[in-house]
Design an enzyme around this catalytic site. Structure first.
Site: not given
Ligand SMILES: [Fe+2]
Ligand SMILES: [Fe+2]
Length: 278
Positions: A8, A39-40, A67-68, A152, A177, A179
């Site tokens: 990520d 995603e981030n 999810n982001h 993820h 996910h 991190h």
């Molecule tokens: Fe993430």
């Molecule tokens: Fe995530």
């Protein structure tokens, strides 16, 4: 084939690390294909079309999410027109975008990249195991040179299960996910490379990429706090490098790569040698 998946990418620090290192890494490690989880990437929450362009320009082939993915709403209109940007395959079918893609390298080899999301301690979405089982029934190693799944999720057990569920059917099942990188990278018994989580491309002097003070305060006060701010110190680029056998599509080697920032460096020793003949 040599593939790299970067964890990520969190905010500007994470983007800067990818942009600074990737062109050299592509060359030094003789990488054929590079995927990053984005995603981030937009200040910790979601991704924009401008950031996609920035990542492609430095050598990224495909961007996965999680999810982001929809945190920056403008990406909903953009994703349908960009087959290289993926969202979880087991989100509702009516969502824009796609959960997998098949990509052709300049030499003709084809790579399938899929993005799925776990359910334990996460949103209650469709069964990722059923979705990936269907996908692997329709697309097989042998026809494709490699199949890479970015799974993820939060729970190590669910990610571990997905690895074994796909063993022998995918080149690699790699978690994102959390991190935080795990040390369990290995080749499973039937030849699939696996790692529970790669970690992030972000500043580790933080709470999973966010500034420490705000993140700690949420636990200490249990009050709704200010919006979390992304940590902007030097990032560690966290990735995994996988070498596959072109004849079978299964993994020959897997190892983490970590560069810069607070974490101890790691380098995939197998990739020092030139890529084996195709
Ligand atoms: Fe993430
Ligand atoms: Fe995530």
């Amino acid at each position: 084939m040599r593939l790299m998946l970067c964890g990520d990418v969190v905010g500007r620090a994470g983007r800067d690390a990818v942009v600074a290192h990737l062109p050299r890494l592509r060359h030094e490690l003789a990488l054929d294909f590079v995927v990053v989880n984005g995603e981030n990437a937009a200040h910790g929450f979601g991704i924009t079309d401008r950031i996609c362009a920035e990542l492609y320009a430095c050598g990224v082939d495909v961007i996965t999410t999680g999810n982001h993915v929809w945190d920056r709403r403008e990406i909903m209109a953009y994703i349908a027109g960009d087959p290289r940007l993926l969202r979880p395959i087991n989100y509702p079918a009516a969502q824009p975008g796609r959960g997998f893609g098949i990509y052709r390298l300049a030499d003709g080899r084809r790579v399938l990249v899929a993005n799925a999301m776990a359910r334990l301690f996460m949103d209650a979405i469709d069964d990722p195991f059923a979705a990936i089982d269907r996908l692997l029934g329709e697309h097989r190693l042998g026809d494709l040179a490699a199949i890479l799944l970015d799974f993820h999720g939060e729970a190590t057990s669910e990610k571990n299960s997905m690895g074994h569920f796909c063993d022998g059917r995918a080149s690699a099942v790699i978690g994102t996910h959390s991190h935080v990188p795990t040390a369990d990278y290995r080749i499973l018994t039937k030849g699939t490379a696996y790692m529970t989580d790669i970690g992030m491309c972000g500043d580790y002097d933080s709470v999973i990429g966010m500034r420490k003070e705000g993140a700690i305060a949420r636990f200490v006060t249990k009050l709704p706090g200010e919006r979390l701010e992304v940590a902007e110190g030097e990032a560690t680029l966290c990735a995994v490098v996988i070498e596959t056998d072109d004849a079978t599509g299964l993994a020959r080697a897997v190892a983490p790569l970590r560069l810069g920032g607070k974490l101890a460096p790691a380098w995939p020793d197998f990739a020092r040698a030139p890529a084996p003949a195709k």
